[in-house]
Design an enzyme around this catalytic site. Structure first.
Site, short mmCIF file in Angstrom:
data_model
loop_
_atom_site.label_atom_id
_atom_site.label_comp_id
_atom_site.label_asym_id
_atom_site.label_seq_id
_atom_site.Cartn_x
_atom_site.Cartn_y
_atom_site.Cartn_z
N GLY A 55 0.79 -1.22 0.00
CA GLY A 55 0.00 0.00 0.00
C GLY A 55 0.82 1.27 0.00
O GLY A 55 1.79 1.41 -0.75
N LYS A 66 -5.81 9.61 14.77
CA LYS A 66 -5.25 10.38 13.66
C LYS A 66 -5.23 11.88 13.96
O LYS A 66 -4.35 12.61 13.48
CB LYS A 66 -6.01 10.08 12.37
CG LYS A 66 -5.75 8.68 11.81
CD LYS A 66 -4.26 8.47 11.52
CE LYS A 66 -4.00 7.16 10.78
NZ LYS A 66 -2.56 6.98 10.47
N TYR A 109 -10.20 5.63 15.45
CA TYR A 109 -9.40 6.08 14.31
C TYR A 109 -9.38 7.60 14.24
O TYR A 109 -8.31 8.22 14.07
CB TYR A 109 -9.96 5.48 13.02
CG TYR A 109 -9.06 5.67 11.83
CD1 TYR A 109 -7.85 4.97 11.73
CD2 TYR A 109 -9.41 6.52 10.78
CE1 TYR A 109 -7.03 5.13 10.64
CE2 TYR A 109 -8.59 6.69 9.68
CZ TYR A 109 -7.40 5.99 9.62
OH TYR A 109 -6.57 6.16 8.53
N ASP A 167 8.07 -4.12 14.80
CA ASP A 167 6.82 -3.84 15.51
C ASP A 167 6.92 -2.42 16.02
O ASP A 167 7.64 -2.13 16.99
CB ASP A 167 6.64 -4.83 16.67
CG ASP A 167 5.40 -4.54 17.52
OD1 ASP A 167 4.71 -3.53 17.25
OD2 ASP A 167 5.14 -5.31 18.45
N THR A 202 -5.75 1.02 -2.07
CA THR A 202 -4.70 0.14 -1.54
C THR A 202 -5.34 -1.20 -1.17
O THR A 202 -6.56 -1.34 -1.19
CB THR A 202 -4.06 0.76 -0.28
OG1 THR A 202 -5.03 0.79 0.77
CG2 THR A 202 -3.54 2.16 -0.56
N PRO A 203 -4.53 -2.20 -0.78
CA PRO A 203 -5.10 -3.49 -0.37
C PRO A 203 -6.11 -3.39 0.78
O PRO A 203 -6.93 -4.29 0.96
CB PRO A 203 -3.87 -4.30 0.03
CG PRO A 203 -2.78 -3.75 -0.84
CD PRO A 203 -3.06 -2.27 -0.92
N ASN A 245 4.50 5.78 8.69
CA ASN A 245 3.36 5.42 7.85
C ASN A 245 2.49 4.33 8.45
O ASN A 245 1.29 4.28 8.17
CB ASN A 245 3.88 4.98 6.48
CG ASN A 245 2.80 4.36 5.63
OD1 ASN A 245 1.98 5.03 5.03
ND2 ASN A 245 2.80 3.01 5.58
#
Length: 260
Positions: free
Chosen positions: A18, A162, A158, A66, A195-196, A93
Site C-alpha cells: 500500500g 489520527k 481512528y 513492531d 490500496t489493499p 506510515n
C-alpha cells in the site's frame, strides 16, 4: 540529473504494501536510500527487493519491525545506521483502523489503535532524533488521515488517533525548531486511496471492488479515489529540500472533501 531526494537516508514504516510501499519506491526513484520496515517481514523484503531490482543493490533494505515496541525502534535506528550510514528522513506510515462506535468499540481495540497509530510516532521520533541530528537537515513525515480532521460517528478510535498524529506532529516540529535541529516535521492527511485495505473493505461489505470504489468516489468532490502515488508524491516533496520552509504543517490530500 540528480533526483529530488538524492543523498537522503530514509526509514519508512508499514512498507510491506500500500502507501508504505509506494513511499519507499518513490523516495528511491528520487535518489534516496531506504530502510523498509514492517511487522510483515516478508512483505518488507518484497518491497526492498523490487526497489533494488529497479534501482540497484544497496538502494533498499528490509527489517521486521513492531512499531509499538520501543526496543524494536532501537533495532530499527541501529539498522539505519548500519545499512544506510545514517538517517535524515523518517516516514511514520504504519497505521490501523478499528471498528465500532463509542458504545460498541472495544477498549482493547481502542488501545491497539492508539499503540500503532500514535505511540509508534512517539517512540519513533524519540529514538530516531539523535541519529537524525547527526545527518541534518532532516524531515519527519507522519501519515495521518483526513479522518483526523473530519469526524465520523463510526470510527472514534481512528478519528481520535489520527487527530493525535496531527497535533503531535506540530509539537515535534516546534521542539526541533526551538532547538535549531534543522529537522522539520509535518503531517499528511489522505482520504480514500486504492490500496489493499480497500480489498478487505470490499470483502467485509460483500461488494465488488469496483462498486466500492464508485461509492467512495461519489463522496469526493473530484469524483475519484486516490492512487498510492498521489500520497507518495507529497512524501517526496516533504522529504526533499524543496520543502525546507515547511514545518508544523499539514497536507490534505482529500480530493476536496475538507473544503465542503
Amino acid at each position: 540529473m540528480a533526483g529530488r531526494c538524492e543523498g537522503k537516508l530514509a526509514l519508512v514504516t508499514g512498507a510491506a504494501q500500500g502507501l508504505g510501499a509506494a513511499h519507499s519506491r518513490r523516495l528511491a526513484e528520487e535518489g534516496a536510500r531506504v530502510l523498509c520496515t514492517d511487522v510483515n517481514e516478508d512483505g518488507a523484503k518484497e518491497t526492498a527487493a523490487a526497489i533494488n531490482e529497479s534501482f540497484g543493490d544497496g538502494t533498499a533494505f528490509a527489517l521486521a519491525h513492531d512499531v509499538t515496541d520501543p526496543a524494536a525502534w532501537d533495532a530499527a535506528v541501529d539498522a539505519a545506521r548500519e545499512h544506510l550510514g545514517g538517517l535524515n528522513v523518517l516516514v511514520n506510515n504504519a497505521g490501523i483502523g478499528v471498528g465500532g462506535n463509542i458504545e460498541t468499540c472495544d477498549f482493547a481495540d481502542w488501545q491497539r489503535c492508539f499503540a500503532v497509530n500514535v505511540d509508534s510516532i512517539f517512540h519513533g521520533c524519540q529514538k530516531a532524533l539523535p541519529l537524525m541530528r547527526e545527518h541534518a537537515p532532516g524531515s519527519i513525515i507522519n501519515i495521518s488521515s483526513i479522518a483526523g480532521l473530519i469526524a465520523s460517528d463510526t470510527m472514534p478510535a481512528y478519528n481520535a488517533s489520527k487527530a493525535a498524529v496531527w497535533m503531535l506532529s506540530k509539537s515535534i516540529a516546534l521542539h526541533c525548531a526551538k532547538n535549531n535541529m534543522q529537522i522539520r516535521c509535518n503531517s499528511v492527511h489522505p482520504t480514500f486511496v486504492d490500496t489493499p485495505i480497500l480489498d478487505g473493505t470490499a470483502r467485509a461489505h460483500k461488494l465488488d471492488k469496483d462498486v466500492l470504489l464508485g461509492k467512495l468516489a461519489r463522496q469526493i468532490p473530484l469524483k475519484f479515489v486516490g492512487e498510492p502515488d498521489d500520497i507518495a508524491n507529497a512524501v517526496v516533496y516533504l522529504a526533499s529540500d524543496e520543502s525546507r520552509f515547511m514545518t508544523g504543517a499539514e497536507i490534505k490530500l482529500d480530493g476536496g472533501i475538507s473544503a465542503m
